[in-house]
Design a protein around this motif. Structure first.
Motif, PDB file in Angstrom:
ATOM      1  N   ARG A 158       0.833  -1.209   0.000  1.00 44.83           N
ATOM      2  CA  ARG A 158       0.000   0.000   0.000  1.00 44.83           C
ATOM      3  C   ARG A 158       0.871   1.263   0.000  1.00 44.83           C
ATOM      4  O   ARG A 158       0.625   2.186  -0.774  1.00 44.83           O
ATOM      5  CB  ARG A 158      -0.919  -0.012   1.228  1.00 44.83           C
ATOM      6  CG  ARG A 158      -1.989   1.040   1.190  1.00 44.83           C
ATOM      7  CD  ARG A 158      -2.986   0.838   2.286  1.00 44.83           C
ATOM      8  NE  ARG A 158      -2.400   1.084   3.612  1.00 44.83           N
ATOM      9  CZ  ARG A 158      -3.054   0.935   4.751  1.00 44.83           C
ATOM     10  NH1 ARG A 158      -4.303   0.514   4.736  1.00 44.83           N
ATOM     11  NH2 ARG A 158      -2.471   1.177   5.899  1.00 44.83           N
ATOM     12  N   SER A 159       1.887   1.284   0.845  1.00 42.40           N
ATOM     13  CA  SER A 159       2.761   2.465   0.905  1.00 42.40           C
ATOM     14  C   SER A 159       3.540   2.621  -0.395  1.00 42.40           C
ATOM     15  O   SER A 159       3.691   3.729  -0.915  1.00 42.40           O
ATOM     16  CB  SER A 159       3.747   2.336   2.067  1.00 42.40           C
ATOM     17  OG  SER A 159       3.064   2.183   3.263  1.00 42.40           O
ATOM     18  N   LEU A 160       4.035   1.485  -0.909  1.00 44.39           N
ATOM     19  CA  LEU A 160       4.841   1.509  -2.135  1.00 44.39           C
ATOM     20  C   LEU A 160       4.012   2.036  -3.311  1.00 44.39           C
ATOM     21  O   LEU A 160       4.466   2.903  -4.081  1.00 44.39           O
ATOM     22  CB  LEU A 160       5.312   0.078  -2.419  1.00 44.39           C
ATOM     23  CG  LEU A 160       6.664  -0.146  -3.078  1.00 44.39           C
ATOM     24  CD1 LEU A 160       7.767   0.604  -2.374  1.00 44.39           C
ATOM     25  CD2 LEU A 160       6.986  -1.645  -3.100  1.00 44.39           C
ATOM     26  N   CYS A 161       2.798   1.517  -3.450  1.00 45.19           N
ATOM     27  CA  CYS A 161       1.941   1.937  -4.567  1.00 45.19           C
ATOM     28  C   CYS A 161       1.516   3.395  -4.393  1.00 45.19           C
ATOM     29  O   CYS A 161       1.449   4.150  -5.362  1.00 45.19           O
ATOM     30  CB  CYS A 161       0.712   1.043  -4.649  1.00 45.19           C
ATOM     31  SG  CYS A 161       1.102  -0.622  -5.162  1.00 45.19           S
ATOM     32  N   ASP A 162       1.230   3.761  -3.165  1.00 46.58           N
ATOM     33  CA  ASP A 162       0.764   5.128  -2.922  1.00 46.58           C
ATOM     34  C   ASP A 162       1.855   6.144  -3.257  1.00 46.58           C
ATOM     35  O   ASP A 162       1.594   7.187  -3.855  1.00 46.58           O
ATOM     36  CB  ASP A 162       0.355   5.251  -1.451  1.00 46.58           C
ATOM     37  CG  ASP A 162      -0.353   6.553  -1.173  1.00 46.58           C
ATOM     38  OD1 ASP A 162      -1.115   7.010  -2.053  1.00 46.58           O
ATOM     39  OD2 ASP A 162      -0.125   7.139  -0.096  1.00 46.58           O
TER      40      ASP A 162
END
Lengths: 130, 1079
Positions: free
Chosen positions: B621-625
């Motif tokens: 989630r953090s990486l994609c965001d």
């Protein structure tokens, strides 16, 4: 008797509820004012101890509007702040005021009385981290 | 001494009672316990009678039974402390004082009796010593007098010091008026020399080589010194004379005689206290430098021989101290940590200081063994040696698994934080060789360079030590395992300080370390520890410069991330956490840099270990965001991730969908339609299936529905732009991107998705309107799919129809959740403009929607709250209801005019009744609503002559006095005192908005007079049915006079505040002010 611990937690929901209850007891004469004061002072101490033992952490990001430090009590006023908790939960708020002080017993250690005026003199001992 | 056979009958009876109450219980049956409790109650009752004064001395004189004697001393203490002394005449008080002194002079009493007796004497002194105005107190010189009695009676010095310590503690903790406090402190001050002399004598005797006749003497004397320090009345120069003998008592390896452990511990505790609060005039020479000399002597093994000749790295290089040395370090850890805290600035400023310190008598011994010259070591030597000692202490800290918790010292970690700050704060003054030109950076002096080299070497050694401290060890006990996360976190904090000194060198070291360990095939525990250290320092990294650090590209490349040890959940969790933490770093790198980390994360998504899977979902989630645009190019790969979502645990599916949606958001909106359809379609289908199965399997269907709602929320959150909406400057519609989204929203496919989404929500709300869990899930979804115009997404649903769904659900089953949702949606209907000049009134359509919703909500709520006890039993509904009304009053004030006949009056009566509720949140919400409403109606009445002006007039005529009455009754005690500030705000609204003109106009009076809302106060306060309180007629008149005559809101509030204090019966008491809390 001035409380030897910070009284800031009296403004918490728990503290407010306790103050209201003590008020009722004092008004009805079930306890004396002195005992009421002792109960609240004990609450200050217990909360300071409990808070010192909390391991939870959060990181805060926001726009720092103002800050000040007086007698080792820090005030930070933040806008558009986001709190990222240890468990990854995030909470946002448009405005928040943070009051940070060292562990409560530091007040007790530092309390001195001015022999001329009888006023409490806050100390300047370096506090613990946090 | 009398025997039990000769005592009077009442005393004998009391003794029998005490002995029965204090006797060991014969059994633990309820009856036996009750019997003991009954005896204790009898004793307490007895103690409260005036006759019990007469029991004190006979009980204290009773031979052979410590319990009886203790109760005698306790009775004296309790009666004096309770203030019962006033029941005695002055002569009797003096008599009691003399009798207690005589009793204190009796030797051989048990410790518990003795201490209670001293406490009674202290309590008596607090009442007799302060004078009464002009006259002097009844017990001048009480400290000296008592000491004289004790000495004359032959009490050992330990007992005398026990009394002296208690005296100082009693005075500092006493609740006295300022003048009395001053007199008590003066009484202590007059005894200061006696105290110092007495302590000094014991200290001198303990320092001598002769055997000590009383081993308790020194600890008691030093405890006395510690008790007297906070009062600040012992002269600093006199205390300074005690420092050398105190240091002489510390462990001294070079001394031919073994150190007395009890004495050295007592000395160390006292020195810690002195380090914590040194007298103001003390310089470093009094305490700090002698202690640093002692440290260099006692821990000479830390830097043996000619270590000063070695290279800096080797000199600070950590090595495991031998067991004996580790034990010595641990046993002195409290003193070392206290010395580090107190002397950190001295250490930072002295690292390269060549000045020699003067040796005191106590510090001379043993200096030759450690290579110190006779004239004393240099400050630089002492500071550098102390750094090595602290490194060694950090290395052994928390190592001993079986360490007794009581003996566990303070952590040495805090020292490194303080040292880093102290190094930064060293003034740059006179250390520059040349001044340089204005505005140009000045050259570093040799001293600065040398200091920097030493501090860098010390922190480089520290990061090596700390890495080894956070290695997970198999076979640890439960307690150690539980403490480990907190310890790791503290180590992480210290590493941040180390990063500030070492900067990129720290990253280079750790990345090389982890690479070397992987190459060498070392245990996964070591690899994991290094990854943890790298994760910990992230918060200190500058995001702009971190991208340029080559070490990080090695870390997240195939050299490290491609070769991490597989099969160990702990390594995987830490590695995934590392990716999560550094997700923003990849945004500064070419897209290819994401490869290894992304593959690692995706590979962990379907891991059987729940912790790994959770961490993988969070990292994704953090990486994609943070890397939307970079990952959008690989949208095809995310289609595969979506296809495999069945293998991801249910609890993490929402996060994975959010991750994919955030990548979709980076696509041009029209290209994102199909992927969104692919994401949302199956979720809506499963939600439909859950709704269909609700009749057959209600619980399973409800859980399935909540899961699908969470997934929809995740998708909606992912589709929301990450860009700060404040960045758009052309309008409040989101600029070019916003326009593209609006075009895409017109596409038939997105219209169909939103329609299906809305229908699903409506059916869920209809079916599970009473379920709190569903309500919570819907609440989250509503927040995600309703947005400001600038934040519109393909899934955003207008607030109006959703408000209708909420109102219907509230009509079926009223809960606080629906009311809170209505508040959110009403706020969405009148969003704040990005630019103030663009403020526009809500459209007529929106106004009508809110008016309709208000009607439904007020109708539903009043139906519930109007029932007997309805408000008391439903505080959550009361609170959310008034919060919702407050929102409407702020944004849609005229909506109140459209309420059905009678509904407005019922609403006002409900609000007025709420002002007497004891549940403070309900009361505060009602108070806030009434204040807002009065302000807003008054503000807009002049420009809304057809709607708000008549409404205001109606309120004044019909409800004005009732509001004032409820408010004043609240001040008088009907409401908790903690809401006083809220009531004061409401009072301010009443008196400012409803002035004489407004009230006269509303009541149809043309003449001046009446005083407006202020004029209602006398009739309310002096009415027979006004709330009964402690406020008498005089207090009421004072309050009324101020309110009626003053035109100042501030004075009105002050008068009301004072009235509250009087009404609660707290006038003249500090409790009234000290216990008041802000609302």
């Amino acid at each position: 008797m001035p409380s030897t611990f910070y009284e800031i937690y009296r403004g918490s929901p728990l503290g407010i509820a306790l103050c209201d209850s003590v008020d009722d007891y004092v008004r009805s004469g079930e306890i004396t004012e002195e005992l009421g004061r002792i109960v609240l002072a004990e609450f200050d101490r217990a909360l300071a101890d409990a808070m010192a033992n909390i391991d939870a952490r959060a990181s805060i990001k926001g726009h720092l509007r103002t800050y000040r430090n007086c007698d080792d009590v820090w005030y930070f006023s933040l806008r558009d702040a986001t709190f990222k908790m240890h468990n990854k939960q995030t909470v946002s708020t448009s405005r928040v005021k943070i009051v940070a002080c060292k562990h409560g017993d530091a007040v007790a250690l530092d309390l001195g009385v001015d022999p001329e005026t009888g006023e409490v003199i806050p100390g300047s001992r370096r506090g613990k981290r946090g | 001494m009398s025997s039990s056979s000769t005592v009077p009958p009442d005393v004998a009876q009391a003794i029998a009672l005490i002995q029965a109450a204090y006797a060991p219980p014969s059994s633990a049956t309820p009856a036996a316990i009750q019997a003991v409790q009954g005896l204790q109650v009898q004793l307490l009752t007895l103690q409260r009678t005036p006759a019990s004064w007469g029991l004190i001395l006979p009980l204290l004189a009773f031979p052979g039974d410590a319990n009886v004697q203790f109760f005698g001393a306790h009775t004296a203490h309790a009666k004096i402390a309770r203030g019962e002394l006033d029941s005695l005449t002055e002569e009797q008080q003096i008599g009691l004082r003399d009798a207690l002194l005589e009793a204190a002079g009796v030797t051989g009493r048990p410790r518990v009796v003795r201490r209670k007796l001293y406490a009674a004497l202290g309590a008596l002194a607090l009442r007799l010593t302060p004078g009464n105005g002009a006259s002097e107190g009844q017990w001048p010189g009480w400290v000296q007098g008592t000491v004289e009695v004790l000495v004359r009676a032959g009490e050992p010095s330990a007992h005398v010091h026990e009394f002296l310590a208690g005296a100082a503690e009693d005075v500092s903790g006493a609740n006295l008026l300022p003048q009395a406090k001053i007199e008590m402190i003066d009484s202590l001050r007059s005894a200061a020399q006696l105290v110092l002399q007495s302590i000094g004598t014991v200290l001198a005797a303990s320092s001598s080589t002769q055997a000590d006749p009383d081993p308790a003497a020194l600890p008691a004397a030093l405890a006395c010194l510690t008790a007297w320090l906070p009062a600040g009345i012992l002269p600093g120069q006199d205390i300074a004379r005690l420092v050398p003998p105190l240091i002489a008592l510390l462990p001294n390896p070079s001394s031919p005689t073994p150190t007395d452990k009890i004495k050295s511990e007592a000395a160390a505790i006292t020195l810690c206290e002195l380090l914590g609060r040194p007298p103001a005039a003390w310089g470093a020479r009094v305490l700090l430098e002698p202690l640093f000399v002692w440290t260099a002597r006692a821990f000479a093994f830390i830097s043996p021989g000619n270590s000063e000749d070695e290279s800096l790295d080797r000199r600070y290089s950590p090595h495991a101290p031998p067991p004996d040395a580790a034990r010595a370090l641990r046993s002195s850890s409290k003193l070392l940590v206290a010395l580090g805290e107190a002397g950190v600035e001295w250490v930072a400023g002295s690292i390269v200081d060549p000045t020699r310190v003067a040796l005191t008598d106590a510090s001379v011994a043993g200096t030759s063994q450690m290579g110190m010259e006779a004239q004393g070591p240099t400050r630089g030597f002492l500071a550098r040696h102390f750094l090595r000692v602290m490194l060694a202490l950090t290395a052994v800290d928390h190592d001993d698994e079986d360490e007794d918790e009581d003996e566990e010292g303070d952590s040495a970690l805090g020292f490194w934080y303080l040292l880093q700050e102290a190094l930064w704060e060293i003034p740059e003054g006179n250390e520059y060789e040349d001044d340089g030109e204005d505005g140009e950076p000045k050259a570093e002096s040799p001293a600065q360079k040398a200091r920097a080299a030493h501090s860098t070497a010390a922190y480089a050694a520290l990061v090596r030590v700390l890495r080894s401290k956070v290695v997970w060890r198999r076979g640890w006990g439960k307690e150690r395992v539980e403490k480990f996360p907190a310890f790791r976190r503290d180590v992480g904090d210290t590493l941040v300080n180390a990063y500030y000194v070492l900067r990129d060198d720290l990253l280079v070291f750790y990345v090389a370390d982890v690479q070397a360990r992987i190459d060498a095939g070392r245990g996964w525990e070591d690899v994991e520890a290094t990854l943890h250290c790298l994760r910990a320092v992230h918060e200190a990294l500058d995001p702009d410069s971190a991208g340029a650090t080559p070490a990080l590209s090695i870390l997240f490349g195939p050299q490290v991330f491609g070769r991490l040890p597989a099969g160990y959940a702990r390594v995987r969790r830490t590695a995934l956490g590392l990716v999560d933490t550094y997700s923003g770093y990849f945004a500064t790198q070419p897209p290819a840099a994401l490869g290894a980390a992304l593959r690692y994360v995706l590979g962990a998504l379907t891991d059987a270990e729940p912790g790994v899977c959770l961490q993988a979902a969070l990292a994704l989630r953090s990486l994609c965001d943070a890397n939307r645009r970079a990952l959008a190019a690989q949208i095809g790969a995310f289609a595969e991730v979506h296809a495999g979502i069945g293998g991801v645990p249910d609890s993490e599916k929402a996060k994975v969908l959010q991750s994919i949606a955030s990548v979709i958001q980076a696509l041009p909106p029209t290209e994102g339609i199909a992927p969104v359809e692919a994401l949302v379609g199956p979720v809506l289908q499963r939600l439909g299936e859950a709704l269909g199965a609700a009749g057959m399997h209600p619980e399973a269907a409800q859980q399935a529905a909540i899961l699908q709602l969470d997934m929809l929320t995740g998708i909606a959150k992912g589709l929301t732009r990450a860009t700060d909406v404040m960045a758009f400057d052309d309008d409040d519609g989101g600029g070019v991107e916003g326009a593209a989204v609006r075009v895409a929203r017109e596409d038939q496919r997105t219209v169909a998705i939103r329609e299906a989404l809305f229908q699903a929500i409506a059916r869920v709300a209809e079916l599970w309107s009473a379920d709190a869990e569903v309500g919570q899930a819907l609440s989250e979804l509503f927040r995600a799919i309703t947005a400001l115009p600038a934040d519109l997404t393909l899934l955003s649903v207008p607030a109006q129809p959703l408000l209708g769904v909420v109102c219907r659900a509230a009509g079926r089953r009223l809960t606080g959740v629906w009311l809170a949702l209505a508040t959110i949606l009403i706020a969405q209907l009148n969003p704040p403009p990005m630019i103030l000049a663009l403020q526009a009134a809500p459209s007529a359509e929106v106004e009508a929607c809110v008016q309709s919703a208000m009607g439904e909500i007020v109708g539903s709520v009043l139906g519930v709250l109007g029932a007997p006890g309805g408000m008391v039993e439903n505080p959550d509904i009361v609170q959310e209801f008034f919060a919702c009304l407050d929102r409407v009053a702020q944004d849609f004030t005229t909506a109140f005019c459209a309420l059905p006949d009678g509904a407005f009056d019922a609403l006002m009566q409900c609000a007025i009744s709420a002002l007497a509720l004891q549940e403070r949140y309900s009361l505060v919400a009602a108070c806030t609503f009434l204040g807002t409403f009065i302000h807003r109606v008054a503000l807009y009445a002049p420009i809304s002559s057809e709607q708000l002006k008549p409404l205001q007039a109606h309120m004044i005529r019909v409800h004005g006095r009732a509001i004032m009455r409820a408010l004043l009754c609240g001040f008088a005690g009907a409401a908790p005192r903690s809401v006083t500030s809220n009531l004061l705000e409401l009072l301010a609204a009443l008196v400012t908005r409803w002035d004489e003109n407004v009230v006269n106009e509303a009541e149809g009076r043309s003449a001046l007079g009446g005083g407006g809302a202020r004029g209602w106060v006398p009739s309310v306060v002096f009415a027979d049915d006004f709330y009964p309180s402690r406020a008498g007629r005089e207090a009421k008149e004072r309050f009324v006079k101020t309110v009626v005559s003053s035109r100042s809101v501030k004075k009105t509030k002050e008068a009301a505040n004072q009235f509250v204090i009087v009404a609660w019966g707290l006038e003249g008491s500090s409790f009234g002010y000290s216990s008041v809390s802000s609302g």
